[in-house]
Design a protein around this motif. Structure first.
Motif, PDB file in Angstrom:
ATOM      1  N   GLN A  93      -5.044   1.710  -9.919  1.00 50.81           N
ATOM      2  CA  GLN A  93      -4.378   1.386  -8.659  1.00 50.81           C
ATOM      3  C   GLN A  93      -2.863   1.580  -8.762  1.00 50.81           C
ATOM      4  O   GLN A  93      -2.213   2.013  -7.804  1.00 50.81           O
ATOM      5  N   ILE A  94      -2.296   1.281  -9.930  1.00 49.73           N
ATOM      6  CA  ILE A  94      -0.867   1.507 -10.132  1.00 49.73           C
ATOM      7  C   ILE A  94      -0.550   3.000 -10.076  1.00 49.73           C
ATOM      8  O   ILE A  94       0.398   3.431  -9.409  1.00 49.73           O
ATOM      9  N   VAL A  95      -1.344   3.795 -10.744  1.00 53.05           N
ATOM     10  CA  VAL A  95      -1.129   5.240 -10.736  1.00 53.05           C
ATOM     11  C   VAL A  95      -1.239   5.790  -9.315  1.00 53.05           C
ATOM     12  O   VAL A  95      -0.400   6.597  -8.867  1.00 53.05           O
ATOM     13  N   ALA A  96      -2.240   5.364  -8.587  1.00 52.93           N
ATOM     14  CA  ALA A  96      -2.441   5.850  -7.214  1.00 52.93           C
ATOM     15  C   ALA A  96      -1.289   5.422  -6.308  1.00 52.93           C
ATOM     16  O   ALA A  96      -0.872   6.175  -5.420  1.00 52.93           O
ATOM     17  N   PHE A  97      -0.764   4.229  -6.535  1.00 48.63           N
ATOM     18  CA  PHE A  97       0.358   3.741  -5.721  1.00 48.63           C
ATOM     19  C   PHE A  97       1.633   4.524  -6.028  1.00 48.63           C
ATOM     20  O   PHE A  97       2.337   4.979  -5.122  1.00 48.63           O
ATOM     21  N   ILE A  98       1.946   4.661  -7.312  1.00 50.50           N
ATOM     22  CA  ILE A  98       3.189   5.335  -7.697  1.00 50.50           C
ATOM     23  C   ILE A  98       3.162   6.816  -7.317  1.00 50.50           C
ATOM     24  O   ILE A  98       4.140   7.356  -6.801  1.00 50.50           O
TER      25      ILE A  98
ATOM     26  N   ASP B 275      13.045  -4.298 -16.854  1.00 49.92           N
ATOM     27  CA  ASP B 275      13.130  -2.870 -16.526  1.00 49.92           C
ATOM     28  C   ASP B 275      11.764  -2.266 -16.210  1.00 49.92           C
ATOM     29  O   ASP B 275      11.593  -1.046 -16.229  1.00 49.92           O
ATOM     30  N   ALA B 276      10.787  -3.108 -15.886  1.00 46.15           N
ATOM     31  CA  ALA B 276       9.444  -2.601 -15.575  1.00 46.15           C
ATOM     32  C   ALA B 276       9.377  -2.133 -14.125  1.00 46.15           C
ATOM     33  O   ALA B 276       9.917  -2.775 -13.220  1.00 46.15           O
ATOM     34  N   ASP B 277       8.699  -1.014 -13.923  1.00 46.26           N
ATOM     35  CA  ASP B 277       8.459  -0.509 -12.571  1.00 46.26           C
ATOM     36  C   ASP B 277       7.156  -1.053 -12.000  1.00 46.26           C
ATOM     37  O   ASP B 277       6.995  -1.151 -10.777  1.00 46.26           O
ATOM     38  N   ALA B 278       6.216  -1.382 -12.879  1.00 44.52           N
ATOM     39  CA  ALA B 278       4.906  -1.879 -12.461  1.00 44.52           C
ATOM     40  C   ALA B 278       4.464  -2.951 -13.445  1.00 44.52           C
ATOM     41  O   ALA B 278       4.843  -2.929 -14.621  1.00 44.52           O
ATOM     42  N   LEU B 279       3.658  -3.882 -12.957  1.00 41.80           N
ATOM     43  CA  LEU B 279       3.236  -5.019 -13.775  1.00 41.80           C
ATOM     44  C   LEU B 279       1.751  -5.284 -13.572  1.00 41.80           C
ATOM     45  O   LEU B 279       1.283  -5.371 -12.430  1.00 41.80           O
ATOM     46  N   ILE B 280       1.018  -5.394 -14.668  1.00 43.49           N
ATOM     47  CA  ILE B 280      -0.386  -5.809 -14.640  1.00 43.49           C
ATOM     48  C   ILE B 280      -0.474  -7.186 -15.289  1.00 43.49           C
ATOM     49  O   ILE B 280       0.018  -7.387 -16.401  1.00 43.49           O
ATOM     50  N   VAL B 281      -1.115  -8.142 -14.584  1.00 42.63           N
ATOM     51  CA  VAL B 281      -1.311  -9.479 -15.127  1.00 42.63           C
ATOM     52  C   VAL B 281      -2.751  -9.911 -14.913  1.00 42.63           C
ATOM     53  O   VAL B 281      -3.494  -9.302 -14.140  1.00 42.63           O
ATOM     54  N   ARG B 282      -3.121 -10.988 -15.584  1.00 40.98           N
ATOM     55  CA  ARG B 282      -4.412 -11.634 -15.342  1.00 40.98           C
ATOM     56  C   ARG B 282      -4.126 -12.941 -14.594  1.00 40.98           C
ATOM     57  O   ARG B 282      -3.860 -12.915 -13.408  1.00 40.98           O
TER      58      ARG B 282
ATOM     59  N   ARG C 231      -2.107   2.109  -0.895  1.00 43.02           N
ATOM     60  CA  ARG C 231      -1.960   0.654  -0.859  1.00 43.02           C
ATOM     61  C   ARG C 231      -3.263  -0.047  -0.471  1.00 43.02           C
ATOM     62  O   ARG C 231      -3.233  -1.138   0.093  1.00 43.02           O
ATOM     63  N   LYS C 232      -4.373   0.553  -0.761  1.00 46.30           N
ATOM     64  CA  LYS C 232      -5.671   0.069  -0.269  1.00 46.30           C
ATOM     65  C   LYS C 232      -5.916  -1.414  -0.550  1.00 46.30           C
ATOM     66  O   LYS C 232      -6.432  -2.141   0.303  1.00 46.30           O
TER      67      LYS C 232
ATOM     68  N   LYS D 212       8.162  -2.398  -8.537  1.00 47.76           N
ATOM     69  CA  LYS D 212       7.660  -1.838  -7.285  1.00 47.76           C
ATOM     70  C   LYS D 212       6.264  -2.354  -6.944  1.00 47.76           C
ATOM     71  O   LYS D 212       5.895  -2.402  -5.784  1.00 47.76           O
ATOM     72  N   ILE D 213       5.496  -2.699  -7.967  1.00 52.42           N
ATOM     73  CA  ILE D 213       4.115  -3.126  -7.742  1.00 52.42           C
ATOM     74  C   ILE D 213       3.665  -4.105  -8.816  1.00 52.42           C
ATOM     75  O   ILE D 213       4.011  -3.945  -9.996  1.00 52.42           O
TER      76      ILE D 213
END
Length: 306
Positions: A290-295, A48-55, A300-301, A71-72
């Motif tokens: 970047q997630i905040v700016a995208f959402i 149910d995640a809208d955005a994902l940060i990984v290493r 999409r820089k 979404k991202i």
């Protein structure tokens, strides 16, 4: 809006706090999945995640299929070969990296490894200095530029080849642009690799290329192990007893390199390029921003699956 921070190897606590603050201020929810050991945990958390940060976590087609709302995805770091771009694109998911955030950390490591190699691994024998040597940068992105900046402080002669960077831009940075990758290897005492692992670059660093290097050449790899044709490099080093190979990525043939070339080969026990407190924080905060700016604004820089 749910943001999942999924890291088998967690960010530093100060980075996590910074990410939390950025996500909170945006009015989003941050969910943390840290030190997970089973892929099933990621598959469950991402549902149910809208955005994902990984290493360096693997985001393959199975993970993307499980993420119904995604979404991202932002890879906190420069390389993104751990993410299935085709699968993401097929689902309309934007994938980004955070270029430049680890650049100085990797560049400083380059010179730590170079001094270690040039001083014969500190074995008590006389080595050679970096001053006056010709350093070749195979790719001239953020890391290559940072390496060039430091190299000038050592009074090295810096050359670069990048198929995607105009010669004029390289020259404008005070670096000699060469016309071909072959010229780079033929000219330089040291070649430092900064290319990504792509279908075009995998196994591209082969005997034909490295064999062009002058006597006592050093090949330094802080990029990806997949770009090295290891079988050919092993054969070349057996023939060219003057060459050294120094890596920040343990080769698949590590044991063979060690057994045959103990005095001309070194690899870090694990990838250390981005392992500084500063880089850890920089990449994590950049990913969150970047997630905040995208959402919020559709920016999409740094999208890599265009």
């Amino acid at each position: 809006m749910k943001v999942l921070l999924a890291t088998t190897k967690p960010f530093a606590a100060v980075a996590v706090t910074g990410i939390q603050n950025i996500i909170d201020q945006a009015g989003f929810e941050l969910v943390k999945l840290e030190k997970y050991t089973e892929k099933s945990a990621l598959l469950d958390a991402v549902k149910d995640a809208d955005a994902l940060i990984v290493r360096s976590d693997i985001v393959d087609a199975e993970v993307i299929d499980a993420a119904k709302n995604l979404k991202i995805v932002v890879r906190a770091g420069a390389g993104y070969d751990n993410i299935d771009l085709a699968a993401a694109s097929a689902k309309g998911i934007c994938v980004m990296n955070t270029p430049g955030q680890n650049a100085n950390a990797v560049a400083e490591l380059v010179f730590g490894l170079l001094i270690y190699a040039k001083r014969n691994f500190f074995n008590g024998t006389s080595g050679t200095e970096l001053m006056g040597k010709k350093l070749g940068l195979h790719a001239f992105g953020n890391v290559g530029r940072a390496v060039a900046r430091i190299a000038k402080g050592f009074n090295m002669h810096v050359y670069a080849f990048d198929a995607f960077c105009p010669a004029e831009a390289i020259e404008a940075a005070g670096v000699h642009a060469v016309a071909s990758v072959e010229e780079l290897y033929k000219t330089c005492d040291i070649v430092s690799l900064h290319i990504p692992a792509t279908p075009q670059t995998i196994n591209s660093i082969n005997a034909g290329l490295v064999g062009l290097m002058p006597k006592n050449g050093i090949l330094l790899n802080t990029a990806r192990k997949e770009v090295i044709n290891e079988a050919e490099l092993l054969q070349l080093m057996a023939e060219r007893t003057d060459l050294k190979y120094i890596a920040d990525i343990t080769p698949a043939a590590d044991e063979q390199f060690k057994a045959q070339f103990a005095d001309r080969y070194f690899t870090t026990p694990k990838k250390m390029g981005a392992q500084t407190a500063e880089a850890n924080v920089n990449a994590g905060l950049a990913a969150a921003n970047q997630i905040v700016a995208f959402i919020k604004d559709g920016i999409r820089k740094f999208q890599v699956n265009k």
